[in-house]
Design a protein around this motif. Structure first.
Motif, PDB file in Angstrom:
ATOM      1  N   PRO A 106     -27.848-106.450  29.747  1.00 19.10           N
ATOM      2  CA  PRO A 106     -28.881-106.271  28.717  1.00 19.10           C
ATOM      3  C   PRO A 106     -28.347-106.416  27.296  1.00 19.10           C
ATOM      4  O   PRO A 106     -29.028-106.978  26.420  1.00 19.10           O
ATOM      5  CB  PRO A 106     -29.395-104.853  28.986  1.00 19.10           C
ATOM      6  CG  PRO A 106     -29.094-104.592  30.423  1.00 19.10           C
ATOM      7  CD  PRO A 106     -27.795-105.294  30.672  1.00 19.10           C
ATOM      8  N   SER A 107     -27.125-105.951  27.090  1.00 22.45           N
ATOM      9  CA  SER A 107     -26.534-106.070  25.751  1.00 22.45           C
ATOM     10  C   SER A 107     -26.213-107.522  25.423  1.00 22.45           C
ATOM     11  O   SER A 107     -26.429-107.980  24.295  1.00 22.45           O
ATOM     12  CB  SER A 107     -25.272-105.210  25.651  1.00 22.45           C
ATOM     13  OG  SER A 107     -25.605-103.835  25.582  1.00 22.45           O
ATOM     14  N   HIS A 149     -24.374-102.905  20.505  1.00 27.40           N
ATOM     15  CA  HIS A 149     -24.353-103.635  21.776  1.00 27.40           C
ATOM     16  C   HIS A 149     -22.972-104.218  22.079  1.00 27.40           C
ATOM     17  O   HIS A 149     -22.549-104.266  23.233  1.00 27.40           O
ATOM     18  CB  HIS A 149     -25.428-104.723  21.770  1.00 27.40           C
ATOM     19  CG  HIS A 149     -26.814-104.185  21.917  1.00 27.40           C
ATOM     20  ND1 HIS A 149     -27.301-103.725  23.123  1.00 27.40           N
ATOM     21  CD2 HIS A 149     -27.808-103.992  21.012  1.00 27.40           C
ATOM     22  CE1 HIS A 149     -28.543-103.286  22.961  1.00 27.40           C
ATOM     23  NE2 HIS A 149     -28.867-103.438  21.691  1.00 27.40           N
ATOM     24  N   LEU A 205     -29.456-109.256  24.491  1.00 21.51           N
ATOM     25  CA  LEU A 205     -29.897-108.885  23.143  1.00 21.51           C
ATOM     26  C   LEU A 205     -29.070-109.602  22.083  1.00 21.51           C
ATOM     27  O   LEU A 205     -29.598-110.160  21.115  1.00 21.51           O
ATOM     28  CB  LEU A 205     -29.813-107.367  22.979  1.00 21.51           C
ATOM     29  CG  LEU A 205     -30.406-106.699  21.722  1.00 21.51           C
ATOM     30  CD1 LEU A 205     -29.574-106.924  20.487  1.00 21.51           C
ATOM     31  CD2 LEU A 205     -31.836-107.174  21.492  1.00 21.51           C
ATOM     32  N   TRP A 255     -30.620-116.841  27.574  1.00 21.02           N
ATOM     33  CA  TRP A 255     -29.524-116.456  26.689  1.00 21.02           C
ATOM     34  C   TRP A 255     -28.191-116.979  27.215  1.00 21.02           C
ATOM     35  O   TRP A 255     -27.332-117.403  26.432  1.00 21.02           O
ATOM     36  CB  TRP A 255     -29.466-114.928  26.548  1.00 21.02           C
ATOM     37  CG  TRP A 255     -29.112-114.199  27.820  1.00 21.02           C
ATOM     38  CD1 TRP A 255     -29.977-113.716  28.757  1.00 21.02           C
ATOM     39  CD2 TRP A 255     -27.797-113.898  28.302  1.00 21.02           C
ATOM     40  NE1 TRP A 255     -29.294-113.126  29.794  1.00 21.02           N
ATOM     41  CE2 TRP A 255     -27.947-113.218  29.531  1.00 21.02           C
ATOM     42  CE3 TRP A 255     -26.508-114.133  27.812  1.00 21.02           C
ATOM     43  CZ2 TRP A 255     -26.851-112.774  30.282  1.00 21.02           C
ATOM     44  CZ3 TRP A 255     -25.420-113.682  28.551  1.00 21.02           C
ATOM     45  CH2 TRP A 255     -25.605-113.015  29.771  1.00 21.02           C
ATOM     46  N   ILE A 257     -27.228-102.878  15.045  1.00 21.23           N
ATOM     47  CA  ILE A 257     -27.689-103.310  16.370  1.00 21.23           C
ATOM     48  C   ILE A 257     -26.592-104.087  17.089  1.00 21.23           C
ATOM     49  O   ILE A 257     -26.267-103.826  18.260  1.00 21.23           O
ATOM     50  CB  ILE A 257     -28.967-104.172  16.242  1.00 21.23           C
ATOM     51  CG1 ILE A 257     -30.136-103.317  15.744  1.00 21.23           C
ATOM     52  CG2 ILE A 257     -29.315-104.814  17.586  1.00 21.23           C
ATOM     53  CD1 ILE A 257     -31.342-104.135  15.314  1.00 21.23           C
ATOM     54  N   SER A 294     -29.882-113.171  21.482  1.00 23.89           N
ATOM     55  CA  SER A 294     -31.182-113.387  20.839  1.00 23.89           C
ATOM     56  C   SER A 294     -31.049-113.292  19.324  1.00 23.89           C
ATOM     57  O   SER A 294     -32.015-113.532  18.601  1.00 23.89           O
ATOM     58  CB  SER A 294     -32.197-112.346  21.337  1.00 23.89           C
ATOM     59  OG  SER A 294     -31.921-111.064  20.786  1.00 23.89           O
ATOM     60  N   ASP A 332     -29.347-105.326  11.430  1.00 22.71           N
ATOM     61  CA  ASP A 332     -28.692-106.238  12.370  1.00 22.71           C
ATOM     62  C   ASP A 332     -27.251-105.802  12.630  1.00 22.71           C
ATOM     63  O   ASP A 332     -26.759-105.872  13.758  1.00 22.71           O
ATOM     64  CB  ASP A 332     -28.685-107.666  11.815  1.00 22.71           C
ATOM     65  CG  ASP A 332     -30.054-108.317  11.904  1.00 22.71           C
ATOM     66  OD1 ASP A 332     -30.997-107.658  12.400  1.00 22.71           O
ATOM     67  OD2 ASP A 332     -30.189-109.480  11.472  1.00 22.71           O
TER      68      ASP A 332
END
Length: 345
Positions: free
Chosen positions: A86-87, A68, A90, A336, A64, A93, A61
């Motif tokens: 998109p980042s 982003h 993500l 989101w 990741i 989420s 995590d």
């Protein structure tokens, strides 16, 4: 021979695959750290380093979220905002992750910046108010309050904007940040302009100009310098205008921004009328009117129309009302974003 070679190859690949996998993880972590190092000094290089990473293969995590988060920062610095969504999707989420919570304020603040740049002012305000709830230190509170003040000024909510900028100044003084003190004073000077308090505005701009010089922030020095010239002209202070003019003109020429050039041209033309009684020709007024249209800040247009247009004998049209309106990104298509602006996590 062929069979034995095949068996040997299979054996070696089985033996070294975990090592290769570990090396790949280390390489990704190294690139992420390297991108973080270059982010502010060379955001293009940081972006290229991040593009060498396949985010799907990141194992933790922490990696990741860092990947982003850095991707968003790089895209904002490079004004490539379309790459950020998109980042953001993500990241939101993963709100339950400790790594997200560690960066909660920064993610929300950068979302506010991203939304404002897209013209989504109301949603930007919601994201920033959520960020403010997560701000744990004076520096974070300072930059969030300043951004909220900018949105309030965009809508012409001058009392609210002034309050935000005053609170920003209080936080800036706590951390003794010359640049932030300069920005806050400059913004408070603009609000004093809005309330017809010219001498008070002049005082704020002097403090801002001095602190921008101390912090060696030339872009801010330029902006506050033109503001200062504006007040000197309004106050008919010929000596101070001429004393400040050369440095401000030097910065205008150096940065060569259409909007700043237009603002400076209007202030300087006004000073010629106010301090020397000069009367501009029809052609000169036409050029100034054209320059006015390159100013894309509604608040500045309002001030120029209020104080300068009539003495220059120029009729100007302000940015259309729709430019002050608010667009919204569809939250139905972006759960989101709904989560972020409702701050329900």
């Amino acid at each position: 021979m062929t069979i034995s070679r095949f068996v040997l190859t299979l054996f070696l690949s089985t033996f070294i695959s975990p090592a290769f996998a570990e090396k790949a993880v280390q390489n990704d972590e190294y690139r992420i750290n390297e991108a973080a190092y270059f982010l502010n000094s060379n955001p293009r290089k940081a972006s290229l380093l991040l593009k060498k990473i396949d985010p799907v293969k990141l194992k933790t995590d922490e990696l990741i979220i860092e990947y982003h988060h850095l991707s968003i920062l790089a895209s904002l610095l490079l004004h490539e905002e379309q790459a950020s969504e998109p980042s953001f999707a993500l990241l939101f989420s993963m709100v339950e992750s400790k790594s997200f919570q560690d960066k909660r304020f920064n993610i929300l603040y950068n979302l506010g910046v991203w939304l404002r740049r897209g013209g989504y002012y109301s949603q930007s305000e919601s994201a920033l108010l959520c960020a403010l709830r997560s701000a744990n230190n004076a520096a974070d509170k300072m930059k969030t309050l300043n951004s909220l003040g900018g949105i309030a000024r965009h809508y012409g909510k001058n009392i609210q904007a002034q309050d935000y900028f005053q609170r920003t100044l209080e936080q800036a003084k706590k951390v003794e940040n010359s640049k932030a003190i300069a920005i806050s004073n400059n913004n408070l000077g603009v609000m004093a302009f809005e309330f017809n308090q010219i001498e008070k505005a002049n005082g704020f701009f002097k403090v801002a100009y001095r602190n921008f010089q101390i912090s060696q922030y030339e872009s801010g020095e330029l902006n506050s310098g033109i503001n200062l010239l504006f007040t000197f002209a309004l106050l008919e202070d010929h000596d101070m205008y001429n004393r400040a003019l050369p440095r401000v003109k030097e910065l205008v020429d150096k940065y060569n921004s259409d909007a700043k050039n237009a603002y400076f041209a209007w202030v300087n033309a006004f000073s010629e009328v106010q301090l020397s009684g000069y009367k501009h020709t029809t052609v000169q007024r036409g050029v100034l009117k054209q320059k006015f249209e390159s100013i894309d800040e509604a608040g500045l247009q309002r001030l120029l129309q209020k104080y300068i247009a009539k003495p220059l004998e120029i009729e100007v049209a302000l940015l259309p009302k729709k430019a002050l309106g608010t667009k919204s990104l569809s939250i139905e298509a972006r759960p989101w974003l709904k989560k972020a602006i409702e701050c329900n996590f």
